[in-house]
Design an enzyme around this catalytic site. Structure first.
Site, mmCIF file in Angstrom:
data_model
loop_
_atom_site.group_PDB
_atom_site.id
_atom_site.type_symbol
_atom_site.label_atom_id
_atom_site.label_comp_id
_atom_site.label_asym_id
_atom_site.label_seq_id
_atom_site.Cartn_x
_atom_site.Cartn_y
_atom_site.Cartn_z
ATOM 1 N N ILE A 24 0.828 -1.206 0.000
ATOM 2 C CA ILE A 24 0.000 0.000 0.000
ATOM 3 C C ILE A 24 0.866 1.261 0.000
ATOM 4 O O ILE A 24 0.586 2.223 -0.721
ATOM 5 C CB ILE A 24 -0.948 -0.023 1.223
ATOM 6 N N ASP A 69 15.077 1.404 9.642
ATOM 7 C CA ASP A 69 13.993 0.784 10.404
ATOM 8 C C ASP A 69 13.311 1.882 11.208
ATOM 9 O O ASP A 69 13.980 2.609 11.957
ATOM 10 C CB ASP A 69 14.616 -0.282 11.341
ATOM 11 N N SER A 146 -3.908 2.977 9.058
ATOM 12 C CA SER A 146 -4.426 2.278 10.229
ATOM 13 C C SER A 146 -5.127 0.993 9.772
ATOM 14 O O SER A 146 -4.762 0.398 8.750
ATOM 15 C CB SER A 146 -5.372 3.211 10.988
ATOM 16 N N LYS A 164 -2.798 -0.425 16.306
ATOM 17 C CA LYS A 164 -3.572 0.437 15.401
ATOM 18 C C LYS A 164 -4.482 1.385 16.183
ATOM 19 O O LYS A 164 -4.692 2.531 15.779
ATOM 20 C CB LYS A 164 -4.384 -0.409 14.419
#
Ligand code: COA
Length: 270
Positions: A24, A69, A146, A164
């Site tokens: 995404i 990271d 999220s 989340k």
């Protein structure tokens, strides 16, 4: 590439995208680049970043990648500073880095729980905290990826649900604190999205894929393109008065409240 938007909406802007080497995050980064933004991709593996950067540049966009990271504050701080020097102030900050594995609470160690909370929640905090000084003020748009896990409980996903939920509240608090500086802060809540690492982990075979699709009110997986359209809208001037929002792009999954995952109980048959 499909997009409902036809103009060069992000010309001259800089986007910083964590979790940008695939899935995404990359789809959104590609959309930003296609609309004229210079894009810095952040991921853990240099080889994956190289492929992603090549894809954007071969399509005519401007992109670079820095391997780091998001759990490492100093590393993300350095990457942000390098981006600002190379591409200018950051107008779009997308926090997309995430980790997931299906496991019940009694099947994960404290370190397993921590790994996901550190990548998702602490990683988002690190990114926004270190980015603030480099953001275009007024005008920047901050986005976090999220999930319905923020407000629905799922078995085998306690670590992700906790992380989340934290992200949603972190972003809403930021919208309050950064609103006066003209920085907008919003969340995007995808549903089951095809061709992503998350779905490969949560629905690894055809039977579980069918079950997941059947649990979505629109009866199908979402696409990365559909999420990229929403991200583009939220970063554009068309969303200039939108902040503190949690935007669902999930085919209705959140309101149906069905459990997603390899072991959820199937109950939708129509
Ligand atoms: N079940 C239970 N525990 C698991 C697990 C599983 N399937 N996979 C990893 N863990 C535990 C490990 O055992 C370890 O705990 P331990 O030290 O007590 O043994 C802990 O999680 C950290 O694992 P490690 O592999 O060292 O972490 P990492 O930082 O390299 O990777 C993960 C982080 C675990 C989230 C990994 O799945 C990952 O890198 N994911 C990124 C990609 C991804 O998940 N994308 C989907 C996003 S929706």
């Amino acid at each position: 590439m499909h997009s409902i938007f036809r103009e060069n909406l992000l010309a001259g802007k800089t986007a910083f995208v964590t979790g940008g080497s695939s899935g995404i995050g990359l789809a959104m980064a590609e959309r930003f680049a296609a609309h004229g933004a210079r894009v810095m991709l952040i991921g853990r593996k240099q080889e994956k970043l190289d492929v992603a950067v090549r894809g954007i540049t071969e399509a005519g966009g401007t992109a670079a990648g820095i391997a780091c990271d998001v759990r490492d504050y100093a590393a993300i701080e350095k990457a942000l500073a390098e981006t600002a020097v190379r591409f200018g102030p950051i107008s779009i900050l997308l926090c997309g880095a995430a980790g997931n594995f299906p496991a019940p609470v009694m099947g994960m160690s404290a370190n397993g729980f921590k790994a996901v909370v550190d990548i998702d929640l602490l990683g988002t905090f690190n990114t926004v905290r270190a980015a603030y000084e480099h953001l275009e003020k007024p005008g920047a748009s901050v986005l976090a990826i999220s999930a319905a896990h923020a407000f629905n409980a799922y078995p085998m996903q306690a670590h992700v649900c906790a992380a989340k939920a934290g992200i949603d509240m972190l972003m809403r608090c930021l919208a309050l604190e950064w609103g006066p500086a003209g920085v907008r802060v919003n969340c995007i809540t995808p549903g089951p999205t095809d061709d992503t690492e998350g779905m490969r982990r949560l629905a690894p075979d055809e039977t579980s894929r069918k079950r997941v699709a059947a649990s979505v009110p629109l009866r199908r997986f979402g696409t990365k393109d559909e999420l990229a359209d929403l991200a583009l809208f939220l970063c554009s001037d068309a969303a200039a008065y939108i902040t503190g929002s949690i935007y669902l792009c999930d085919g209705g999954t959140s309101i149906a409240g069905k459990n997603i995952g390899p072991n959820f109980n199937e109950s939708v048959t129509t």
